[in-house]
Design a protein around this motif. Structure first.
Motif, short mmCIF file in Angstrom:
data_model
loop_
_atom_site.label_atom_id
_atom_site.label_comp_id
_atom_site.label_asym_id
_atom_site.label_seq_id
_atom_site.Cartn_x
_atom_site.Cartn_y
_atom_site.Cartn_z
N PHE A 223 0.89 -1.19 0.11
CA PHE A 223 0.10 -0.03 0.00
C PHE A 223 0.78 1.25 -0.07
O PHE A 223 2.14 1.17 0.27
CB PHE A 223 -0.98 -0.03 1.30
CG PHE A 223 -1.95 -1.08 1.35
CD1 PHE A 223 -3.33 -1.05 0.84
CD2 PHE A 223 -1.52 -2.35 1.79
CE1 PHE A 223 -4.16 -2.03 0.72
CE2 PHE A 223 -2.47 -3.54 1.84
CZ PHE A 223 -3.66 -3.25 1.40
N THR A 224 0.34 2.26 -0.52
CA THR A 224 0.85 3.54 -0.47
C THR A 224 -0.11 4.37 0.19
O THR A 224 -1.34 4.45 0.19
CB THR A 224 1.42 4.29 -1.87
OG1 THR A 224 1.95 3.30 -2.76
CG2 THR A 224 1.75 5.55 -1.68
N GLU A 225 0.32 5.03 1.13
CA GLU A 225 -0.30 6.12 2.14
C GLU A 225 -0.37 7.68 1.61
O GLU A 225 0.72 8.06 1.11
CB GLU A 225 0.07 5.92 3.52
CG GLU A 225 -0.36 4.78 4.13
CD GLU A 225 -0.47 5.17 5.66
OE1 GLU A 225 -0.09 6.16 6.24
OE2 GLU A 225 -0.64 4.21 6.31
N TYR A 226 -1.37 8.00 1.38
CA TYR A 226 -1.69 9.41 0.93
C TYR A 226 -2.58 10.09 2.01
O TYR A 226 -3.65 9.73 2.24
CB TYR A 226 -2.36 9.59 -0.52
CG TYR A 226 -1.55 9.15 -1.60
CD1 TYR A 226 -0.39 9.83 -1.88
CD2 TYR A 226 -1.80 7.93 -2.16
CE1 TYR A 226 0.51 9.39 -3.28
CE2 TYR A 226 -0.99 7.36 -3.03
CZ TYR A 226 0.00 8.18 -3.60
OH TYR A 226 0.88 7.63 -4.61
N MET A 227 -1.83 11.04 2.73
CA MET A 227 -2.57 11.82 3.76
C MET A 227 -3.14 10.75 4.96
O MET A 227 -4.34 10.89 5.56
CB MET A 227 -3.82 12.66 3.47
CG MET A 227 -3.04 13.71 2.53
SD MET A 227 -4.42 14.89 1.77
CE MET A 227 -4.92 13.76 0.35
N GLY A 228 -2.74 9.66 4.95
CA GLY A 228 -3.06 8.53 6.07
C GLY A 228 -4.13 7.63 5.55
O GLY A 228 -4.48 6.74 6.30
N VAL A 229 -4.51 7.78 4.13
CA VAL A 229 -5.30 6.85 3.78
C VAL A 229 -4.43 5.85 2.65
O VAL A 229 -3.76 6.14 1.77
CB VAL A 229 -6.28 7.55 2.70
CG1 VAL A 229 -7.29 6.30 2.14
CG2 VAL A 229 -7.07 8.33 3.35
N PRO A 230 -4.46 4.30 3.07
CA PRO A 230 -3.68 3.41 2.22
C PRO A 230 -4.40 3.04 1.09
O PRO A 230 -5.60 2.75 0.86
CB PRO A 230 -3.88 2.11 3.44
CG PRO A 230 -5.14 2.54 4.16
CD PRO A 230 -5.15 3.78 4.17
N ILE A 231 -3.50 2.99 0.16
CA ILE A 231 -4.07 2.94 -1.38
C ILE A 231 -3.34 1.63 -1.76
O ILE A 231 -2.33 1.69 -1.77
CB ILE A 231 -4.01 3.88 -2.28
CG1 ILE A 231 -4.72 5.25 -1.80
CG2 ILE A 231 -4.59 3.45 -3.54
CD1 ILE A 231 -6.06 5.23 -1.86
N PRO A 232 -4.01 0.52 -2.41
CA PRO A 232 -3.44 -0.69 -3.03
C PRO A 232 -2.27 -0.27 -4.02
O PRO A 232 -2.81 0.69 -4.81
CB PRO A 232 -4.54 -1.33 -3.53
CG PRO A 232 -5.76 -1.10 -2.61
CD PRO A 232 -5.38 0.39 -2.46
N HIS A 233 -0.94 -0.82 -3.95
CA HIS A 233 0.24 -0.43 -4.66
C HIS A 233 0.65 -1.54 -5.33
O HIS A 233 0.73 -2.84 -4.82
CB HIS A 233 1.12 -0.01 -3.95
CG HIS A 233 2.43 0.51 -4.61
ND1 HIS A 233 2.74 1.44 -5.33
CD2 HIS A 233 3.69 -0.42 -4.60
CE1 HIS A 233 4.07 1.32 -5.81
NE2 HIS A 233 4.51 0.18 -5.16
N ILE A 234 0.87 -1.50 -6.62
CA ILE A 234 1.53 -2.33 -7.58
C ILE A 234 2.60 -1.82 -8.54
O ILE A 234 2.48 -0.49 -8.57
CB ILE A 234 0.69 -3.37 -8.25
CG1 ILE A 234 0.02 -2.42 -9.68
CG2 ILE A 234 -0.36 -4.04 -7.70
CD1 ILE A 234 -0.63 -3.28 -10.40
N GLU A 235 3.67 -2.54 -8.85
CA GLU A 235 4.57 -2.08 -9.59
C GLU A 235 4.47 -2.66 -10.87
O GLU A 235 4.49 -4.16 -11.21
CB GLU A 235 6.07 -2.21 -9.03
CG GLU A 235 7.14 -1.85 -10.09
CD GLU A 235 8.47 -2.28 -9.19
OE1 GLU A 235 9.54 -2.23 -9.94
OE2 GLU A 235 8.63 -2.69 -8.11
N ILE A 236 4.79 -2.08 -12.00
CA ILE A 236 4.77 -2.48 -13.20
C ILE A 236 5.92 -2.15 -14.00
O ILE A 236 6.29 -0.93 -14.19
CB ILE A 236 3.49 -2.01 -14.03
CG1 ILE A 236 2.06 -2.66 -13.72
CG2 ILE A 236 3.60 -2.79 -15.38
CD1 ILE A 236 0.81 -2.37 -14.27
#
Length: 307
Positions: free
Chosen positions: A252-265
Motif C-alpha cells: 500500500f501507498t499512504e496518501y494523507m493517512g489513507v492506504p491505497i493498494p500499490h503495485i509495480e509494473i
C-alpha cells in the motif's frame, strides 16, 4: 486546503442574495451545513455556529406563526452567534424580519432559485463543501479512470506515463489529470483524484506536444474526478527483480493517512502495459467482490495434494 467563501456558494448554486452583498467574502470553515431546530426553542449547548445555516419550509413556517416579539427574540438568539450565512430554501416571501436581523449583524441572507427540496439542497451543498474543504496534496503523475475506477500512475519523468495514458484513452478509458494530480482526502478511507484546473483536459506527449483530449477524442475521453483505487508505479525493467506473484503480499501507498493498494509494473519494449493496467483494474474489482484468483489456485493445489 482551499479557501471557501459565501460568494463561492452563491456562484455554485446560483443563490439569490437578499442581504449582505458586502459580506460575501466571509470564509466557510465547516464542511457540513446545519438546520436549526433546537436553537429556535432556546437550546444552544451544541449549536455549530461556524456552519452554514439552512432554513427550510418547516423552519420558516414555525417562525411565521410566532408573535412579532417572540420571532424577533428567536432570530436574535441565533444571529448573535454570527454564522457564515443563512440560506432559505422556502422562497423569499415574508422574510422582512429575517432580513432586518441579518442586516443588523452583517450576515449574508441567501435564497435558492431553483426548485428542489431542502433535503436535496443540503445533500448537494454538503457534498460540494466536503470536496472544497478537504485536505489536499499534489503529486507528480497521471490520473486516469479505468473501468470506472481511479488509477494513479507514477514514475520518474520520461518513463512513459502520459504515453500509456494515451493508449488507455484510445481503449475507451478517461483522463482525469496529467503531470500534476490533486489528491483530496474526503474521508479516512477515500482519496479523490482531480486536476488543478490549469491542466484540465490536457495531455502532454513527448515528440507530439500538448493534446486537448476532449477536442481530439470527444467528451468521453475526460472525467473531472475519480476515487483513487490503485496506485501503480511504472519502473524500468530489471531482470529477475520481480517475485513470484503467488507469493505476492499486498502493498500500500499512504496518501494523507489513507492506504491505497500499490503495485509495480516494469516497462520493457513490446510489453502491453496498458493491457496490464486493465488487468490490474479488473483484478481489483474482483477482489472487492470477494474473489481472489491466487487463493482459488492455492485451494486447487491443496485439493490435488489430498488425493
Amino acid at each position: 486546503m482551499k479557501i471557501l467563501t459565501v460568494e463561492n456558494l452563491v456562484q455554485k448554486f446560483s443563490l439569490k442574495v437578499l442581504t449582505g452583498e458586502n459580506q460575501l467574502q466571509q470564509k466557510i470553515k465547516q464542511s457540513r451545513s446545519h438546520r436549526p431546530g433546537l436553537e429556535f426553542v432556546g437550546h444552544f449547548d451544541f449549536f455549530p455556529t461556524e456552519r452554514v445555516q439552512i432554513l427550510g419550509r418547516k423552519e420558516v413556517n414555525y417562525l411565521h406563526k410566532l408573535s412579532i416579539e417572540e420571532r424577533q427574540m428567536r432570530i436574535g438568539n441565533i444571529v448573535k452567534y454570527h454564522p457564515p450565512c443563512f440560506i432559505v430554501t422556502a422562497g423569499d416571501e415574508g422574510l422582512t424580519y429575517l432580513r432586518k436581523s441579518c442586516i443588523e449583524e452583517g450576515i449574508p441572507l441567501l435564497c435558492t432559485n431553483t426548485p428542489r427540496t431542502t433535503s436535496e439542497f443540503i445533500t448537494e451543498l454538503d457534498a460540494y463543501m466536503v470536496k472544497e474543504l478537504a485536505p489536499e496534496i499534489a503529486v507528480h503523475g497521471v490520473c486516469i479512470n479505468v473501468f470506472g475506477m481511479g488509477i494513479l500512475l507514477r514514475g520518474k519523468s520520461g518513463v512513459g506515463k502520459s504515453e500509456i495514458a494515451h493508449t488507455l484513452i484510445g481503449r475507451g478509458h478517461k483522463l482525469v489529470a496529467d503531470d500534476l494530480v490533486v489528491l483530496k482526502k474526503l474521508s479516512p478511507r477515500t482519496i479523490l483524484g482531480t486536476h488543478d484546473g490549469k491542466t484540465k483536459e490536457f495531455l502532454a506527449l513527448r515528440s507530439v506536444g500538448l493534446l486537448n483530449v476532449v477536442r481530439v477524442y470527444g467528451i468521453k475521453a475526460f472525467q473531472e474526478e475519480t476515487r483513487i483505487a490503485l496506485d501503480i508505479e511504472l519502473t524500468k525493467w530489471q531482470k529477475n527483480s520481480l517475485n513470484n506473484e503467488l507469493d505476492y503480499e499486498p502493498e500500500f501507498t499512504e496518501y494523507m493517512g489513507v492506504p491505497i493498494p500499490h503495485i509495480e509494473i516494469q516497462l520493457q519494449p513490446g510489453r502491453d502495459v496498458a493491457g496490464l493496467i486493465e488487468a490490474a483494474a479488473n483484478n481489483w474489482l474482483l477482489k472487492q467482490q470477494g474473489y481472489n484468483a491466487a487463493e482459488e489456485f492455492m485451494k486447487r493445489l491443496e485439493t490435488d495434494s489430498n488425493w
